[in-house]
Scaffold this active site. Structure first.
Site, PDB file in Angstrom:
ATOM      1  N   CYS A 122      -4.211  -5.495  -8.387  1.00 35.49           N
ATOM      2  CA  CYS A 122      -4.402  -4.045  -8.239  1.00 35.49           C
ATOM      3  C   CYS A 122      -3.463  -3.240  -9.135  1.00 35.49           C
ATOM      4  O   CYS A 122      -3.721  -2.078  -9.419  1.00 35.49           O
ATOM      5  CB  CYS A 122      -4.223  -3.637  -6.785  1.00 35.49           C
ATOM      6  SG  CYS A 122      -5.422  -4.431  -5.713  1.00 35.49           S
ATOM      7  N   HIS A 264      -2.823   3.735  -6.021  1.00 36.90           N
ATOM      8  CA  HIS A 264      -3.847   2.711  -5.849  1.00 36.90           C
ATOM      9  C   HIS A 264      -4.546   2.959  -4.510  1.00 36.90           C
ATOM     10  O   HIS A 264      -3.936   3.392  -3.544  1.00 36.90           O
ATOM     11  CB  HIS A 264      -3.203   1.327  -5.870  1.00 36.90           C
ATOM     12  CG  HIS A 264      -4.151   0.240  -5.508  1.00 36.90           C
ATOM     13  ND1 HIS A 264      -5.346   0.072  -6.167  1.00 36.90           N
ATOM     14  CD2 HIS A 264      -4.099  -0.715  -4.546  1.00 36.90           C
ATOM     15  CE1 HIS A 264      -5.980  -0.954  -5.625  1.00 36.90           C
ATOM     16  NE2 HIS A 264      -5.254  -1.446  -4.646  1.00 36.90           N
ATOM     17  N   ASN A 294     -11.830  -0.104  -2.513  1.00 39.38           N
ATOM     18  CA  ASN A 294     -10.792  -0.651  -3.386  1.00 39.38           C
ATOM     19  C   ASN A 294     -11.462  -1.387  -4.549  1.00 39.38           C
ATOM     20  O   ASN A 294     -12.020  -2.465  -4.362  1.00 39.38           O
ATOM     21  CB  ASN A 294      -9.899  -1.603  -2.575  1.00 39.38           C
ATOM     22  CG  ASN A 294      -8.759  -2.184  -3.415  1.00 39.38           C
ATOM     23  OD1 ASN A 294      -8.702  -1.977  -4.624  1.00 39.38           O
ATOM     24  ND2 ASN A 294      -7.870  -2.909  -2.766  1.00 39.38           N
TER      25      ASN A 294
HETATM   26  N1  COA Z   1     -14.339  -5.166  11.544  1.00 38.96           N
HETATM   27  C1  COA Z   1     -13.874  -5.319  12.779  1.00 38.96           C
HETATM   28  N2  COA Z   1     -12.711  -5.934  13.056  1.00 38.96           N
HETATM   29  C2  COA Z   1     -12.004  -6.399  12.009  1.00 38.96           C
HETATM   30  C3  COA Z   1     -12.430  -6.263  10.682  1.00 38.96           C
HETATM   31  C4  COA Z   1     -13.655  -5.622  10.463  1.00 38.96           C
HETATM   32  N3  COA Z   1     -14.178  -5.448   9.231  1.00 38.96           N
HETATM   33  N4  COA Z   1     -11.516  -6.826   9.873  1.00 38.96           N
HETATM   34  C5  COA Z   1     -10.531  -7.287  10.646  1.00 38.96           C
HETATM   35  N5  COA Z   1     -10.820  -7.043  11.944  1.00 38.96           N
HETATM   36  C6  COA Z   1     -10.062  -7.392  13.134  1.00 38.96           C
HETATM   37  C7  COA Z   1      -9.088  -8.528  12.910  1.00 38.96           C
HETATM   38  O1  COA Z   1      -9.790  -9.746  12.978  1.00 38.96           O
HETATM   39  C8  COA Z   1      -8.132  -8.344  14.046  1.00 38.96           C
HETATM   40  O2  COA Z   1      -8.695  -8.903  15.190  1.00 38.96           O
HETATM   41  P1  COA Z   1      -7.776  -9.721  16.227  1.00 38.96           P
HETATM   42  O3  COA Z   1      -6.761  -8.737  16.704  1.00 38.96           O
HETATM   43  O4  COA Z   1      -8.757 -10.129  17.255  1.00 38.96           O
HETATM   44  O5  COA Z   1      -7.190 -10.830  15.423  1.00 38.96           O
HETATM   45  C9  COA Z   1      -8.113  -6.829  14.247  1.00 38.96           C
HETATM   46  O6  COA Z   1      -9.231  -6.311  13.519  1.00 38.96           O
HETATM   47  C10 COA Z   1      -6.872  -6.148  13.772  1.00 38.96           C
HETATM   48  O7  COA Z   1      -6.458  -6.753  12.575  1.00 38.96           O
HETATM   49  P2  COA Z   1      -5.279  -6.150  11.731  1.00 38.96           P
HETATM   50  O8  COA Z   1      -5.049  -7.025  10.558  1.00 38.96           O
HETATM   51  O9  COA Z   1      -4.120  -5.800  12.595  1.00 38.96           O
HETATM   52  O10 COA Z   1      -5.949  -4.792  11.294  1.00 38.96           O
HETATM   53  P3  COA Z   1      -5.320  -3.719  10.395  1.00 38.96           P
HETATM   54  O11 COA Z   1      -5.257  -2.459  11.121  1.00 38.96           O
HETATM   55  O12 COA Z   1      -4.071  -4.200   9.713  1.00 38.96           O
HETATM   56  O13 COA Z   1      -6.424  -3.573   9.259  1.00 38.96           O
HETATM   57  C11 COA Z   1      -6.807  -4.309   7.022  1.00 38.96           C
HETATM   58  C12 COA Z   1      -6.799  -4.694   8.495  1.00 38.96           C
HETATM   59  C13 COA Z   1      -7.185  -5.527   6.186  1.00 38.96           C
HETATM   60  C14 COA Z   1      -7.825  -3.193   6.809  1.00 38.96           C
HETATM   61  C15 COA Z   1      -5.409  -3.804   6.625  1.00 38.96           C
HETATM   62  O14 COA Z   1      -4.440  -4.713   7.047  1.00 38.96           O
HETATM   63  C16 COA Z   1      -5.259  -3.565   5.152  1.00 38.96           C
HETATM   64  O15 COA Z   1      -5.864  -2.672   4.598  1.00 38.96           O
HETATM   65  N6  COA Z   1      -4.392  -4.317   4.456  1.00 38.96           N
HETATM   66  C17 COA Z   1      -4.190  -4.142   3.044  1.00 38.96           C
HETATM   67  C18 COA Z   1      -5.214  -4.890   2.376  1.00 38.96           C
HETATM   68  C19 COA Z   1      -5.622  -4.552   0.987  1.00 38.96           C
HETATM   69  O16 COA Z   1      -6.439  -3.731   0.768  1.00 38.96           O
HETATM   70  N7  COA Z   1      -5.151  -5.278   0.016  1.00 38.96           N
HETATM   71  C20 COA Z   1      -5.682  -5.264  -1.289  1.00 38.96           C
HETATM   72  C21 COA Z   1      -4.662  -5.241  -2.310  1.00 38.96           C
HETATM   73  S1  COA Z   1      -3.477  -3.963  -2.109  1.00 38.96           S
END
Ligand code: COA
Length: 341
Positions: A122, A264, A294
């Site tokens: 990214c 980003h 993204n």
């Molecule tokens: N729909 C529904 N539930 C989902 C889901 C989706 N698309 N994706 C993940 N979940 C669930 C997970 O499985 C987890 O379930 P569990 O508690 O039963 O294990 C729950 O949601 C919470 O997961 P968590 O990781 O705490 O959620 P979050 O609030 O951190 O959001 C991301 C997850 C991936 C959106 C977030 O962590 C994120 O944006 N991270 C940065 C990722 C990124 O974009 N990186 C790219 C390079 S910078």
């Protein structure tokens, strides 16, 4: 190629290109049958839609990148033969080699240009922009095309709700040119960082030789993006805010001196948390994650191009670019905008 003394480098044109098809959130639960919802995707990521390349119709990284490059040259009113160098940032190259930048060089007929890719996930666009700045400031080149292009749809596991909803496809390009001393625009200082110990939290085997040479074959689905979203999220917020503060302090500036920040676009909650830490006013931060999701190396140049289209920049404005991504890689770059939009 020029060999004149140290020059000033500035962005003189921007452009973007997205595939035609738009995928709404409901595609993931209605069509793919994934256990997700409109509410979850919108509230946890800020994403409403993303563009999706039609791979079979030839919408791939080089063709999206070439289109963005053509539009940037057209908006500046110059030809491809005027370009000295093409730097393309991507994690989804068309081929293992040659570089996608070389394929773009051929597609746009930039006969005089040398071309290479940058791999910094990214952060790739900002890394590439730093290199372009150095090439122009050194007096070696007059015009460098910098492209961020990714077709994330080709490397996402459509059964993995943790990753497949987050990304989109697209390309952005800017032209970096040598400008006179009294020009209002200038690419300025940067702080770029890497920490390869982060590889375990955000990576993809496919395309690298590790997948072939390991005694134990990797997990199935080695082709796809793997991510520990929670770890990436927390680090993204901290590192983004830190590096912006560090750069401002080094330049003797405060957030009040910044006219527009282009971060980003990984998650609206990362942008908002970093924005709050830095006390940046919302109206001075570009947000495009809602419509484009993204697009990895393309988020910053496409957002910058939208800022231009929305007339959000004036000659002399101070712009901050800020990024975090796989590697881990992160960084910030300050620039002065060169023209009224
Ligand atoms: N729909 C529904 N539930 C989902 C889901 C989706 N698309 N994706 C993940 N979940 C669930 C997970 O499985 C987890 O379930 P569990 O508690 O039963 O294990 C729950 O949601 C919470 O997961 P968590 O990781 O705490 O959620 P979050 O609030 O951190 O959001 C991301 C997850 C991936 C959106 C977030 O962590 C994120 O944006 N991270 C940065 C990722 C990124 O974009 N990186 C790219 C390079 S910078």
């Amino acid at each position: 190629m020029s060999t004149s003394a140290r020059a000033r480098a500035a962005i003189t044109a921007t452009a973007r290109h997205f595939p035609e098809a738009v995928v709404e959130n409901r595609y993931f639960y209605e069509t793919l049958g994934l256990d997700t919802s409109e509410e979850w995707i919108r509230s946890r990521t800020g994403i409403r839609t993303r563009h999706r390349a039609d791979h079979k119709k030839g919408e791939i990284t080089s063709t999206l990148g070439a289109e963005a490059a053509r539009k940037a040259l057209e908006s500046r009113g110059i030809g491809a033969d005027d370009v000295d160098c093409i730097i393309l940032a991507t994690v989804t190259p068309d081929l293992g080699f040659p570089s996608t930048a070389c394929l773009v060089q051929d597609q746009i007929s930039a006969h005089r240009a040398w071309a290479f890719d940058v791999s910094a996930a990214c952060s790739g666009f900002v890394y590439a922009l730093a290199q372009a700045t150095s090439l122009v400031e050194s007096g070696r080149h007059q015009r460098v095309l910098v492209i961020g292009a990714d077709v994330m749809s080709a490397i996402l596991d459509q059964e993995d709700r943790n990753t497949c909803v987050l990304f989109g496809d697209g390309a952005g390009a800017v032209l970096v040119e040598a400008v006179p001393e009294d020009h209002p625009g200038a690419l300025g200082q940067w702080r770029l960082r890497s920490d390869g110990s982060g590889a375990e939290h955000l990576f993809r085997y496919g395309g690298g030789i590790l997948e072939r040479v390991r005694e134990e074959p990797p997990e199935p689905k080695g082709w796809y993006v793997h991510q520990d979203g929670r770890t990436v999220f927390k680090l993204a917020v901290t590192r983004l805010a830190e590096v912006v503060q560090e750069l401002l302090a080094a330049e003797g500036l405060t957030v009040g001196d910044i006219d527009l920040t282009v971060p980003h676009q990984a998650n609206i909650r990362i942008i908002e948390a970093a924005r709050d830490k830095l006390r940046l006013p919302p109206e001075k931060v570009m947000v495009t994650i809602g419509q484009w999701a993204n697009t990895t190396a393309a988020t910053i140049p496409t957002s910058l191009d939208l800022a231009v289209e929305q007339h959000r920049l004036r000659a002399g404005d101070r712009v901050m670019l800020a990024t975090f991504g796989g590697g881990f890689t992160w960084g910030a770059m300050l620039l002065r905008w060169g023209y009224d939009t």
